[in-house]
Every structure is written in C-alpha cells, then in structure tokens.
Scaffold this active site. Structure first.
Site, PDB file in Angstrom:
ATOM      1  N   HIS A  57       0.816  -1.215   0.000  1.00 22.63           N
ATOM      2  CA  HIS A  57       0.000   0.000   0.000  1.00 22.63           C
ATOM      3  C   HIS A  57       0.855   1.274   0.000  1.00 22.63           C
ATOM      4  CE1 HIS A  57      -3.814   1.989   1.938  1.00 22.63           C
ATOM      5  NE2 HIS A  57      -3.175   2.832   1.156  1.00 22.63           N
ATOM      6  N   PHE A  60       2.576   6.746  -4.992  1.00 23.25           N
ATOM      7  CA  PHE A  60       3.732   7.413  -5.619  1.00 23.25           C
ATOM      8  C   PHE A  60       3.312   8.649  -6.424  1.00 23.25           C
ATOM      9  CE2 PHE A  60       7.193   3.814  -5.744  1.00 23.25           C
ATOM     10  CZ  PHE A  60       7.179   3.772  -4.362  1.00 23.25           C
ATOM     11  N   ASN A  91      -5.306   6.156  -6.789  1.00 25.79           N
ATOM     12  CA  ASN A  91      -5.835   7.533  -6.698  1.00 25.79           C
ATOM     13  C   ASN A  91      -4.829   8.574  -7.202  1.00 25.79           C
ATOM     14  OD1 ASN A  91      -4.131   7.224  -4.473  1.00 25.79           O
ATOM     15  ND2 ASN A  91      -5.355   8.518  -3.146  1.00 25.79           N
ATOM     16  N   ASP A 279       1.117   2.661   3.810  1.00 28.63           N
ATOM     17  CA  ASP A 279       0.234   3.744   3.351  1.00 28.63           C
ATOM     18  C   ASP A 279       1.073   5.008   3.108  1.00 28.63           C
ATOM     19  OD1 ASP A 279      -1.956   5.178   2.492  1.00 28.63           O
ATOM     20  OD2 ASP A 279      -2.923   5.297   4.469  1.00 28.63           O
ATOM     21  N   GLY A 294      -1.789  12.327   5.572  1.00 28.72           N
ATOM     22  CA  GLY A 294      -0.854  11.311   5.088  1.00 28.72           C
ATOM     23  C   GLY A 294       0.531  11.469   5.665  1.00 28.72           C
TER      24      GLY A 294
HETATM   25 ZN    ZN Z   1      -6.664   4.542   2.410  1.00 28.16          ZN
END
Ligand code: ZN
Length: 398
Positions: A57, A60, A91, A279, A294
């Site tokens: 996960h 980039f 995404n 992530d 993030g």
């Molecule tokens: Zn997520």
C-alpha cells in the site's frame, strides 16, 4: 550476478540463525555456514539480514502529482526503507482506471530500475463510485483493485465489483470510510464499512484485503470473519500501531485512542494481522499545512515496527518478517518474502542495535511529512539487495 552475505544473523518467518546467504542469477542459491565463493562478499558480522520488505500500500502520486512524489523518487524511498516491491494505489491524477496508466507506471518503474512496482486499478471508473465497466478491459496481470483514498459507498456497486473480481481472480482492497457518517463519527464510518464489506466478501467469496485497520471494533469484526472462514486479509500501518490521537497529526484513517493502538498490537501478537503496510502518502509541506492527510512512511516503517513490536518485546523478529515480507509477497503472489533456495535474491541488511534519529530532510522521498521526525528508534536499514544487486547502501552510517 553473484553476491555472498557472510556471518550475519539470518532471519525470516521460519528461521533465525547465524550464517551466510549466497545469491546467484537473481535467486537465493545457497544458505549455510562458512560458504566460500569467488564473488562480491558483504560482511554481515554483528548485523541481521531479512528478506526485503514488500509494501502492499503505497502512493507514488504519478501520474498527476509528481511534485509530491514520482516513480523514481518513490522507488528510491522504498529501496532506502528496505523494500524491493510495492503495490501502488490508483488515486493518481487521473485515477488509474485503465491499462494505459498501468503501462505508463510500469515503464517508469522499469526506467527507474530499482524495485518491482505493481499498480492497482480503481474499483470504480475514475474512482467516481458508480461504474465498474472499465474492469472489463483489464488484463490478467492486475492483482488488486482499490479505490483507496475513499470508500465505495454504493453497496450495489461493491457487490458487483466483488462478483467480477472473484470471477477474475483479483483481490478487492478496501479503504473503509463512509464520509456521510465520518462527519458524525470517524470510528463509526470505518466500523460500518468494514462489516459491510466482510458481509459482501462472505457472500460472494471474493478475496478481500482491508487496508489500514485502525479501530478495535473493525479489527474485532475481521477476527470474527477470519474465524468463520471469510476470505479476508488485513493490514495495519506503522503509525496506527505506534501513535495515538494525543499526537496531533493528520492521517486517514485518523490516529485513534491508546486502547485501539494496544488492541492492534495484541491482534498482531495473536496472528490476526496479515500485513504491515506503510500507506506511504507523500505531500508537500504546504499541502500538509493546508490539512492534507498522510505520512511519508516507507523510510521509517522498519525502525518504527521493529522498535514498537520487537524491541519492546511484543513479537519475535520472525513474526515481524512474516508480516512485512512473507505475507504481503504471498498476497501479491510473488516469489519473495522468505530466505529459501529458489526465492528472489531480495535481502535487507539491518543494524538492530544502533539507535537512530529520524531526520525527514534526508528522506529520499519528496515527501518530508512525518510525525516521527526527530524521534529515536532501533533498527537501521543499511543495505537493500534486489536479485543480488545492491540497490541501496548506507553502510557508511555505521
Ligand atoms: Zn486509504
């Protein structure tokens, strides 16, 4: 290409001994003690080798947001973190809903020439939540579909996607969030969506991988599902097992209560957590100031997990290797993740005794965003080897 690592502590999910590992033609060729080969030799004395890590996960940001990260900088960050394979989320901008974008990413990864990159396709076309017709046009090589970044709100669409994925032998990876409920309670949002997707997986028998589990209720639902034989796997992130919401840092799902953190660690100990995923979600400092969620996670994943899980006495290093290498490799159906003859010659050399201070400005990733900046951990990644080739070497830091 040949490489011999000598006199290291050799650890994977099923072994832990002092010895040597010899790689030839990209594969692990011999494992033993006092091996002698006429090739490049790495002195592993006092150090530990593990199978290189596999990240299910990562983001980039390429195409579309290459100011945050691109395939080359992401590959460098992965290599610096001890990873030789990553699975990228869809995404991007535009979202990855076609084989053209998969090809674009693949080509750039080949050009970078450092790690193996797998690209997920979105569950719904352009991640708009209402159409799965693009799934008709995807190749067999696609292993995972995911709308990670947000949840698929329509039950009807998720049902159809799981039926299709089951038929194609593809895993559905879910980001469990319903924004309409998240505004009332972010836990409820994750908990409800987790249960819904387990029910759909149980009915359709579609393999389901639940991303970044963060609440104890969601984890309990997964435990119950596993006990019933539902084809579900799950991951937790280094940040959700090491930080609680007393730390002011924006990630999605959010940092939870201390009791959740404790429960996730217990779930790892009890064998219910399949995978640690980073992530990895790089942002610019300006984006972070504007509330972007993030963490730039690839380069701190090992030291955080080693310190929190192994150094603090929760699990063995073998169990950590299982969830950072063997299990994610199995999910991606890769010949990696274990130190066994015939497996890919992908290794990571680490110093478990050296305390290191995280310095985000030295990250290879373009994303310097991390709540771990300035914090101290054990477990320094010194070298990453892929197929017998050294793709990262930081031994001068010894
Ligand atoms: Zn997520």
């Amino acid at each position: 290409m040949e490489l011999l690592v000598k006199g290291a502590r050799v650890v994977d999910s099923s072994q832990d001994f002092e010895g040597d590992v010899y790689i030839r033609n990209g594969k692990i060729d011999e494992i033993g003690k006092s091996l002698s080969k006429d090739c490049s030799v790495i002195d592993g004395k006092g150090l530990t080798i593990l199978p290189a890590f596999v990240d299910l996960h990562s983001h980039f940001r390429d195409p579309g947001q290459t100011y945050k990260e691109d395939i080359l900088s992401g590959s460098r960050a992965a290599a610096a973190g001890g990873y030789t394979a990553v699975n990228l989320m869809a995404n991007t901008d535009p979202p990855c809903s076609s084989m053209e974008i998969v090809e674009y990413v693949k080509n750039k990864a080949d050009e970078a020439g450092l790690i193996d990159v797998y690209q997920s396709i979105s569950i719904t076309k352009n991640m708009e939540g209402n159409d799965i017709s693009h799934l008709e046009k995807i190749d067999k090589g696609v292993k995972i579909i995911s709308d990670d970044g947000k949840g698929v709100l329509s039950i009807d669409i998720m049902y159809k996607a799981m039926v299709k994925a089951k038929d194609m032998g593809i895993i559905v990876m879910t980001h469990e969030e319903d924004e309409s409920i998240a505004k009332y309670d972010a836990r409820l949002s994750e908990n409800i969506m987790t249960i819904r997707d387990i029910v759909l997986s149980e009915y359709t028998l579609c393999p389901l991988h639940i991303a970044h589990v963060s609440t104890k209720e969601a984890m309990k639902s997964i435990m119950d599902a596993k006990k019933r034989g539902v084809p579900v796997t799950c991951e937790v992130t280094p940040h959700h097992i090491s930080l609680d919401n007393s730390v002011d840092y924006k990630v999605n799902p959010p940092l939870r209560d201390a009791t959740d953190v404790k429960f996730l660690i217990e779930s790892i100990k009890d064998g219910f957590v399949d995978v640690i995923s980073t992530d990895h979600a790089p942002h610019t400092m300006e984006d972070k100031r504007n509330g972007a969620r993030g963490i730039s996670g690839l380069e701190t994943a090992f030291c955080v997990c080693f310190t929190k899980l192994v150094h603090e006495g929760n699990i063995s290093l073998s169990r950590l290797s299982e969830i950072m290498s063997k299990n994610p490799a199995r999910i991606l159906k890769l010949n990696k993740g274990e130190i066994k003859i015939g497996y890919d010659g992908d290794l990571v050399l680490v110093d478990l005794n050296k305390k290191i201070k995280v310095d985000a400005k030295n990250f290879e990733s373009k994303g310097k965003n991390t709540p771990f900046d300035g914090m101290e951990f054990y477990g320094k990644v010194l070298m990453t080897v892929k197929g017998g080739r050294v793709i990262y070497d930081n031994r001068q830091a010894l």
